[in-house]
Design a protein around this motif. Sequence first.
Motif, PDB file in Angstrom:
ATOM      1  N   THR A 298     -53.462 -92.684 -14.453  1.00 42.03           N
ATOM      2  CA  THR A 298     -54.081 -91.423 -14.036  1.00 42.03           C
ATOM      3  C   THR A 298     -53.090 -90.266 -14.135  1.00 42.03           C
ATOM      4  O   THR A 298     -51.925 -90.445 -14.446  1.00 42.03           O
ATOM      5  CB  THR A 298     -54.590 -91.489 -12.577  1.00 42.03           C
ATOM      6  N   GLY A 299     -53.595 -89.097 -13.793  1.00 43.19           N
ATOM      7  CA  GLY A 299     -52.779 -87.900 -13.715  1.00 43.19           C
ATOM      8  C   GLY A 299     -53.055 -87.149 -12.425  1.00 43.19           C
ATOM      9  O   GLY A 299     -54.062 -87.392 -11.763  1.00 43.19           O
ATOM     10  N   VAL A 300     -52.147 -86.262 -12.078  1.00 44.00           N
ATOM     11  CA  VAL A 300     -52.319 -85.367 -10.934  1.00 44.00           C
ATOM     12  C   VAL A 300     -51.924 -83.970 -11.373  1.00 44.00           C
ATOM     13  O   VAL A 300     -51.269 -83.788 -12.399  1.00 44.00           O
ATOM     14  CB  VAL A 300     -51.467 -85.797  -9.710  1.00 44.00           C
ATOM     15  N   CYS A 301     -52.312 -82.996 -10.594  1.00 47.15           N
ATOM     16  CA  CYS A 301     -51.941 -81.612 -10.877  1.00 47.15           C
ATOM     17  C   CYS A 301     -51.005 -81.121  -9.782  1.00 47.15           C
ATOM     18  O   CYS A 301     -51.230 -81.385  -8.602  1.00 47.15           O
ATOM     19  CB  CYS A 301     -53.186 -80.730 -10.937  1.00 47.15           C
ATOM     20  N   ALA A 302     -49.961 -80.410 -10.194  1.00 45.11           N
ATOM     21  CA  ALA A 302     -49.033 -79.791  -9.249  1.00 45.11           C
ATOM     22  C   ALA A 302     -48.923 -78.310  -9.582  1.00 45.11           C
ATOM     23  O   ALA A 302     -48.904 -77.943 -10.760  1.00 45.11           O
ATOM     24  CB  ALA A 302     -47.662 -80.446  -9.332  1.00 45.11           C
ATOM     25  N   LEU A 303     -48.879 -77.486  -8.561  1.00 44.82           N
ATOM     26  CA  LEU A 303     -48.684 -76.047  -8.748  1.00 44.82           C
ATOM     27  C   LEU A 303     -47.191 -75.768  -8.597  1.00 44.82           C
ATOM     28  O   LEU A 303     -46.619 -75.952  -7.525  1.00 44.82           O
ATOM     29  CB  LEU A 303     -49.491 -75.260  -7.728  1.00 44.82           C
ATOM     30  N   ILE A 304     -46.550 -75.344  -9.694  1.00 41.70           N
ATOM     31  CA  ILE A 304     -45.115 -75.095  -9.702  1.00 41.70           C
ATOM     32  C   ILE A 304     -44.872 -73.681 -10.217  1.00 41.70           C
ATOM     33  O   ILE A 304     -45.223 -73.369 -11.356  1.00 41.70           O
ATOM     34  CB  ILE A 304     -44.383 -76.120 -10.590  1.00 41.70           C
ATOM     35  N   GLU A 305     -44.314 -72.856  -9.359  1.00 39.66           N
ATOM     36  CA  GLU A 305     -44.048 -71.447  -9.697  1.00 39.66           C
ATOM     37  C   GLU A 305     -45.278 -70.774 -10.309  1.00 39.66           C
ATOM     38  O   GLU A 305     -45.195 -70.076 -11.316  1.00 39.66           O
ATOM     39  CB  GLU A 305     -42.847 -71.341 -10.633  1.00 39.66           C
ATOM     40  N   GLY A 306     -46.426 -71.011  -9.715  1.00 44.07           N
ATOM     41  CA  GLY A 306     -47.659 -70.379 -10.155  1.00 44.07           C
ATOM     42  C   GLY A 306     -48.303 -71.012 -11.381  1.00 44.07           C
ATOM     43  O   GLY A 306     -49.327 -70.534 -11.852  1.00 44.07           O
ATOM     44  N   ARG A 307     -47.720 -72.089 -11.904  1.00 41.42           N
ATOM     45  CA  ARG A 307     -48.280 -72.778 -13.083  1.00 41.42           C
ATOM     46  C   ARG A 307     -48.881 -74.117 -12.666  1.00 41.42           C
ATOM     47  O   ARG A 307     -48.276 -74.862 -11.900  1.00 41.42           O
ATOM     48  CB  ARG A 307     -47.193 -73.073 -14.112  1.00 41.42           C
TER      49      ARG A 307
ATOM     50  N   ALA B  64     -49.962 -80.687 -15.282  1.00 41.62           N
ATOM     51  CA  ALA B  64     -50.596 -82.005 -15.228  1.00 41.62           C
ATOM     52  C   ALA B  64     -49.502 -83.059 -15.439  1.00 41.62           C
ATOM     53  O   ALA B  64     -48.789 -83.019 -16.437  1.00 41.62           O
ATOM     54  CB  ALA B  64     -51.661 -82.118 -16.298  1.00 41.62           C
ATOM     55  N   ILE B  65     -49.388 -83.979 -14.494  1.00 43.24           N
ATOM     56  CA  ILE B  65     -48.372 -85.024 -14.544  1.00 43.24           C
ATOM     57  C   ILE B  65     -49.091 -86.356 -14.696  1.00 43.24           C
ATOM     58  O   ILE B  65     -49.994 -86.671 -13.921  1.00 43.24           O
ATOM     59  CB  ILE B  65     -47.508 -85.024 -13.277  1.00 43.24           C
ATOM     60  N   PHE B  66     -48.679 -87.131 -15.704  1.00 42.54           N
ATOM     61  CA  PHE B  66     -49.369 -88.371 -16.027  1.00 42.54           C
ATOM     62  C   PHE B  66     -48.448 -89.578 -15.904  1.00 42.54           C
ATOM     63  O   PHE B  66     -47.265 -89.516 -16.243  1.00 42.54           O
ATOM     64  CB  PHE B  66     -49.912 -88.320 -17.462  1.00 42.54           C
ATOM     65  N   ARG B  67     -49.043 -90.672 -15.444  1.00 46.39           N
ATOM     66  CA  ARG B  67     -48.383 -91.976 -15.365  1.00 46.39           C
ATOM     67  C   ARG B  67     -49.291 -92.967 -16.101  1.00 46.39           C
ATOM     68  O   ARG B  67     -50.184 -93.564 -15.510  1.00 46.39           O
ATOM     69  CB  ARG B  67     -48.204 -92.375 -13.899  1.00 46.39           C
ATOM     70  N   PRO B  68     -49.118 -93.098 -17.413  1.00 49.75           N
ATOM     71  CA  PRO B  68     -50.083 -93.872 -18.201  1.00 49.75           C
ATOM     72  C   PRO B  68     -50.135 -95.365 -17.900  1.00 49.75           C
ATOM     73  O   PRO B  68     -51.157 -95.999 -18.134  1.00 49.75           O
ATOM     74  CB  PRO B  68     -49.656 -93.637 -19.649  1.00 49.75           C
ATOM     75  N   THR B  69     -49.044 -95.935 -17.400  1.00 51.89           N
ATOM     76  CA  THR B  69     -49.016 -97.373 -17.117  1.00 51.89           C
ATOM     77  C   THR B  69     -48.410 -97.600 -15.737  1.00 51.89           C
ATOM     78  O   THR B  69     -48.000 -96.660 -15.066  1.00 51.89           O
ATOM     79  CB  THR B  69     -48.163 -98.129 -18.165  1.00 51.89           C
TER      80      THR B  69
END
Length: 105
Positions: free
Chosen positions: A14-23, A26-31
């Motif tokens: 899965t992936g998650v979203c993080a708000l970093i310096e207003g951006r 999308a961070i993914f961990r495929p396995t």
Amino acid sequence: MHLACQLDDILPGTGVCALIEGRQVAIFRPTAEEQLFAIGNQDPFYQANVLSRGLIGEHEGEFWVASPLKKQRFRLCDGLCLDNPAVSVPSYPVALRGREVWIGL
């Protein structure tokens, strides 16, 4: 580098979203391994922040995410759109420090 989340916040596949310096990133961990990727969360075709919710796939050893909107595929290692190589999303370096996920902008 910016602390984004904990490794355990990202379920394998899965992936998650993080708000970093207003951006939105999308961070993914495929396995189940500790390999992580980070790209921009915005689908460039529809300007919607949805890529973190896309489906992760793999072909010939390369991971990609399919946008949940129209299924365009973006390569996780560099953000290139596999369906239209003229389009890409930003790609960011990721570091794992202990169980903390750090993103470079």
